[in-house]
Design an enzyme around this catalytic site. Structure first.
Site, PDB file in Angstrom:
ATOM      1  N   ASP A  35       0.832  -1.224   0.000  1.00 38.86           N
ATOM      2  CA  ASP A  35       0.000   0.000   0.000  1.00 38.86           C
ATOM      3  C   ASP A  35       0.864   1.272   0.000  1.00 38.86           C
ATOM      4  O   ASP A  35       0.587   2.217   0.771  1.00 38.86           O
ATOM      5  CB  ASP A  35      -0.919   0.041   1.232  1.00 38.86           C
ATOM      6  CG  ASP A  35      -1.594  -1.286   1.519  1.00 38.86           C
ATOM      7  OD1 ASP A  35      -1.965  -1.977   0.564  1.00 38.86           O
ATOM      8  OD2 ASP A  35      -1.739  -1.634   2.717  1.00 38.86           O
ATOM      9  N   GLU A 204     -11.056  -1.047  -3.213  1.00 41.39           N
ATOM     10  CA  GLU A 204     -10.358  -0.293  -2.145  1.00 41.39           C
ATOM     11  C   GLU A 204      -9.234   0.544  -2.782  1.00 41.39           C
ATOM     12  O   GLU A 204      -9.101   0.602  -4.006  1.00 41.39           O
ATOM     13  CB  GLU A 204      -9.762  -1.285  -1.138  1.00 41.39           C
ATOM     14  CG  GLU A 204      -8.777  -2.273  -1.775  1.00 41.39           C
ATOM     15  CD  GLU A 204      -8.406  -3.449  -0.880  1.00 41.39           C
ATOM     16  OE1 GLU A 204      -9.076  -3.674   0.138  1.00 41.39           O
ATOM     17  OE2 GLU A 204      -7.437  -4.147  -1.236  1.00 41.39           O
TER      18      GLU A 204
HETATM   19  O1  FUB Z   1      -2.502  -3.856   3.698  1.00 38.77           O
HETATM   20  C1  FUB Z   1      -3.777  -3.971   4.278  1.00 38.77           C
HETATM   21  C2  FUB Z   1      -4.881  -3.839   3.268  1.00 38.77           C
HETATM   22  O2  FUB Z   1      -4.570  -4.620   2.131  1.00 38.77           O
HETATM   23  C3  FUB Z   1      -5.071  -2.469   2.706  1.00 38.77           C
HETATM   24  O3  FUB Z   1      -5.772  -1.600   3.520  1.00 38.77           O
HETATM   25  C4  FUB Z   1      -5.788  -2.803   1.453  1.00 38.77           C
HETATM   26  O4  FUB Z   1      -5.838  -1.776   0.542  1.00 38.77           O
HETATM   27  C5  FUB Z   1      -5.023  -3.985   0.965  1.00 38.77           C
HETATM   28  O5  FUB Z   1      -3.905  -3.598   0.222  1.00 38.77           O
END
Ligand code: FUB
Length: 321
Positions: A35, A204
């Site tokens: 991320d 997301e």
């Molecule tokens: O790294 C944790 C979670 O995994 C993130 O919040 C999401 O976007 C995914 O990448």
């Protein structure tokens, strides 16, 4: 003849861009990091990632800085759960920006579900590399609104100086307007606090890039533990959308890496080039948290559309900012 470090860097950049081989390599930083939020402060690039280690150990964050995208300095433990009293773990997906000489770090905590404490927090420091102090002593956004888990925030400054946050997991993306001190939400002119702006197939990791007067809205699709994780985008005339999905710009490449996604974009005014900072799974890895941070070039065609990214092992040329 005296050649300064700066001139050497510029010469290296020109040499590499014009066919030399002093490239950065991917992953660009060592270790399991996901991320990644790339941010340019002056002539230095910072990467703020999630520590992609077992869930209950994700209790702190590191960041990395570089003046050329090749040589990186690690800044350890810029914030942790001893500072953020309401966070017991799972510090995820930071977003960073500078405003009025202060450096803000937004983060998700606790993988929050309905009725639990957790969500999006905000911290501040006098330096980009922290240490960051929790501003509110509680989450900025705790509630599940419009079905969006409060994680994966990106804070965007519009041309009129307004700050908007896009955020959300579980397939829903909300947009909120930020107060001047970036520590509370203010209503939109119609009195609402949250606007759902979810594009088709969104999961997301929203990100906004303003380029040539157009709003390039990007997000991740699929499941981050799987090979089908990917990044798609829309182009709008306004930060409010509508965000009509145009296509996929980053996805698995069976010869390079899989599950590529949750990205950010940085721009070098000195080379007039854009770079995508993202994570991917190394070939053959089976652990969902086996995620590494990489940088490749993000290119546009003559119509302003994004050309699907060619992921590489060699990474980008040395680049001044
Ligand atoms: O790294 C944790 C979670 O995994 C993130 O919040 C999401 O976007 C995914 O990448």
């Amino acid at each position: 003849m005296f050649i300064s470090n700066k001139n050497i860097l510029a010469l290296l950049a020109v040499a590499a861009i014009s066919g030399g081989n002093a490239f950065a390599e991917n992953p660009c930083i060592d270790g399991w990091y996901a991320d990644p939020e790339g941010v340019v402060y002056g002539n230095t690039v910072f990467i703020y990632p999630t520590r992609s280690i077992p869930f209950h150990e994700q209790t702190s964050m590191d960041c990395f800085s570089s003046e050329d995208l090749v040589n990186w300095t690690k800044h350890e433990n810029i914030i942790d759960t001893t500072e953020v009293k309401w966070a017991w773990g799972a510090l995820w997906a930071p977003a960073a920006l500078e405003k009025d000489g202060k450096y803000y770090l937004f983060f998700g905590a606790n993988d929050v579900h309905e009725g639990e404490v957790g969500g999006i927090g905000v911290a501040v420091s006098d330096k980009p590399e922290g240490p960051f102090k929790d501003i509110l002593g509680k989450p900025l956004i705790n509630k599940i609104v419009n079905g969006a888990q409060p994680i994966d925030q990106y804070v965007f400054r519009d041309t009129d100086g307004a700050y908007y946050m896009y955020y959300g997991g579980w397939g829903h993306c909300n947009m909120v307007k930020m107060s001047d001190d970036l520590s509370s939400l203010v209503p939109f002119p119609d009195g609402t606090l949250y606007k759902e702006v979810t594009p088709k197939d969104y999961v997301e990791g929203p990100f906004m890039l303003l380029k040539d007067g157009k709003y390039y809205f990007m997000w991740s699709e699929g499941s981050w533990v799987d090979d089908d994780y990917r990044v798609a985008y829309a182009i709008a005339d306004s930060p409010f959308g509508p965000f009509e999905r145009i296509g996929t710009i980053l996805r698995s490449d069976a010869s390079i890496g899989t599950g590529a996604g949750h990205h950010s974009v940085i721009y070098s005014p000195k080379t007039d080039r854009y770079y995508i900072v993202y994570h991917r799974h190394p070939l053959g890895s089976t652990d969902g948290n086996a995620r590494v941070t990489c940088i490749d070039e993000l290119k546009f065609d003559s119509d302003g559309k994004i050309i699907p990214v060619k992921m590489t092992f060699e990474g980008v040329a040395p680049t001044p900012f």
